[in-house]
Design a protein around this motif. Structure first.
Motif, PDB file in Angstrom:
ATOM      1  N   GLY A 129       0.788  -1.235   0.000  1.00 28.81           N
ATOM      2  CA  GLY A 129       0.000   0.000   0.000  1.00 28.81           C
ATOM      3  C   GLY A 129       0.817   1.279   0.000  1.00 28.81           C
ATOM      4  O   GLY A 129       0.261   2.353   0.221  1.00 28.81           O
ATOM      5  N   LYS A 130       2.119   1.184  -0.241  1.00 25.83           N
ATOM      6  CA  LYS A 130       2.952   2.387  -0.250  1.00 25.83           C
ATOM      7  C   LYS A 130       2.476   3.400  -1.285  1.00 25.83           C
ATOM      8  O   LYS A 130       2.378   4.588  -0.987  1.00 25.83           O
ATOM      9  N   SER A 131       2.174   2.924  -2.494  1.00 27.68           N
ATOM     10  CA  SER A 131       1.748   3.832  -3.563  1.00 27.68           C
ATOM     11  C   SER A 131       0.417   4.492  -3.225  1.00 27.68           C
ATOM     12  O   SER A 131       0.223   5.680  -3.500  1.00 27.68           O
ATOM     13  N   VAL A 132      -0.489   3.754  -2.617  1.00 26.39           N
ATOM     14  CA  VAL A 132      -1.773   4.324  -2.212  1.00 26.39           C
ATOM     15  C   VAL A 132      -1.544   5.418  -1.169  1.00 26.39           C
ATOM     16  O   VAL A 132      -2.126   6.513  -1.253  1.00 26.39           O
ATOM     17  N   ALA A 133      -0.688   5.152  -0.202  1.00 25.30           N
ATOM     18  CA  ALA A 133      -0.387   6.142   0.834  1.00 25.30           C
ATOM     19  C   ALA A 133       0.269   7.380   0.221  1.00 25.30           C
ATOM     20  O   ALA A 133      -0.090   8.518   0.560  1.00 25.30           O
ATOM     21  N   LEU A 134       1.215   7.170  -0.685  1.00 25.82           N
ATOM     22  CA  LEU A 134       1.880   8.307  -1.325  1.00 25.82           C
ATOM     23  C   LEU A 134       0.906   9.118  -2.175  1.00 25.82           C
ATOM     24  O   LEU A 134       0.962  10.354  -2.175  1.00 25.82           O
ATOM     25  N   ASN A 135       0.025   8.433  -2.893  1.00 24.38           N
ATOM     26  CA  ASN A 135      -0.974   9.153  -3.698  1.00 24.38           C
ATOM     27  C   ASN A 135      -1.896   9.982  -2.819  1.00 24.38           C
ATOM     28  O   ASN A 135      -2.255  11.111  -3.174  1.00 24.38           O
ATOM     29  N   THR A 136      -2.268   9.452  -1.668  1.00 23.73           N
ATOM     30  CA  THR A 136      -3.118  10.187  -0.737  1.00 23.73           C
ATOM     31  C   THR A 136      -2.390  11.420  -0.206  1.00 23.73           C
ATOM     32  O   THR A 136      -2.961  12.518  -0.154  1.00 23.73           O
ATOM     33  N   LEU A 137      -1.124  11.237   0.173  1.00 22.28           N
ATOM     34  CA  LEU A 137      -0.347  12.379   0.657  1.00 22.28           C
ATOM     35  C   LEU A 137      -0.163  13.430  -0.443  1.00 22.28           C
ATOM     36  O   LEU A 137      -0.230  14.631  -0.179  1.00 22.28           O
ATOM     37  N   GLU A 138       0.023  12.972  -1.672  1.00 24.59           N
ATOM     38  CA  GLU A 138       0.148  13.909  -2.790  1.00 24.59           C
ATOM     39  C   GLU A 138      -1.148  14.709  -2.961  1.00 24.59           C
ATOM     40  O   GLU A 138      -1.110  15.922  -3.188  1.00 24.59           O
ATOM     41  N   ASP A 139      -2.287  14.039  -2.812  1.00 29.53           N
ATOM     42  CA  ASP A 139      -3.576  14.734  -2.880  1.00 29.53           C
ATOM     43  C   ASP A 139      -3.718  15.771  -1.771  1.00 29.53           C
ATOM     44  O   ASP A 139      -4.454  16.751  -1.920  1.00 29.53           O
ATOM     45  N   LEU A 140      -3.012  15.557  -0.662  1.00 27.16           N
ATOM     46  CA  LEU A 140      -3.055  16.489   0.474  1.00 27.16           C
ATOM     47  C   LEU A 140      -2.003  17.588   0.364  1.00 27.16           C
ATOM     48  O   LEU A 140      -1.821  18.372   1.294  1.00 27.16           O
ATOM     49  N   GLY A 141      -1.294  17.633  -0.770  1.00 31.87           N
ATOM     50  CA  GLY A 141      -0.349  18.722  -0.993  1.00 31.87           C
ATOM     51  C   GLY A 141       1.113  18.389  -0.781  1.00 31.87           C
ATOM     52  O   GLY A 141       1.960  19.274  -0.850  1.00 31.87           O
ATOM     53  N   TYR A 142       1.434  17.140  -0.523  1.00 39.54           N
ATOM     54  CA  TYR A 142       2.822  16.730  -0.357  1.00 39.54           C
ATOM     55  C   TYR A 142       3.478  16.504  -1.713  1.00 39.54           C
ATOM     56  O   TYR A 142       2.815  16.077  -2.662  1.00 39.54           O
ATOM     57  N   TYR A 143       4.766  16.762  -1.794  1.00 38.06           N
ATOM     58  CA  TYR A 143       5.556  16.356  -2.947  1.00 38.06           C
ATOM     59  C   TYR A 143       5.936  14.904  -2.684  1.00 38.06           C
ATOM     60  O   TYR A 143       6.578  14.607  -1.678  1.00 38.06           O
ATOM     61  N   ALA A 144       5.536  13.993  -3.551  1.00 41.90           N
ATOM     62  CA  ALA A 144       5.725  12.563  -3.294  1.00 41.90           C
ATOM     63  C   ALA A 144       6.773  11.965  -4.222  1.00 41.90           C
ATOM     64  O   ALA A 144       6.773  12.229  -5.424  1.00 41.90           O
ATOM     65  N   MET A 145       7.675  11.161  -3.640  1.00 42.28           N
ATOM     66  CA  MET A 145       8.696  10.430  -4.387  1.00 42.28           C
ATOM     67  C   MET A 145       8.560   8.959  -4.039  1.00 42.28           C
ATOM     68  O   MET A 145       8.583   8.604  -2.873  1.00 42.28           O
TER      69      MET A 145
END
Length: 69
Positions: free
Chosen positions: A13-29
């Motif tokens: 679920g790493k990608s799901v978590a990163l996508n959620t954080l990106e939706d919240l305004g985080y820069y995701a790598m």
């Protein structure tokens, strides 16, 4: 500065978590090599970039065999 580190094996679920954080305004790598994490954190602290004020990083748990020292 906020740095969120997401770790786990493939399918955890790493990608799901990163996508959620990106939706919240985080820069995701995703899939950052663990040996680059220390340098990334150092640069985020000492060379701030407004667009990277909130950063999330995904690291595969199998990649964690290296050292950060």
């Amino acid at each position: 500065m906020k740095l969120v580190i997401i770790t786990g094996l493939s399918g955890s679920g790493k990608s799901v978590a990163l996508n959620t954080l990106e939706d919240l305004g985080y820069y995701a790598m995703d899939n950052l090599p663990v040996f680059l994490l220390q340098e990334l954190a150092r640069r985020l602290l000492h060379e701030p970039v407004p667009a990277l004020e909130r950063t999330a990083v995904g690291i595969d748990a199998r990649n964690a065999s290296g050292t950060l020292a």
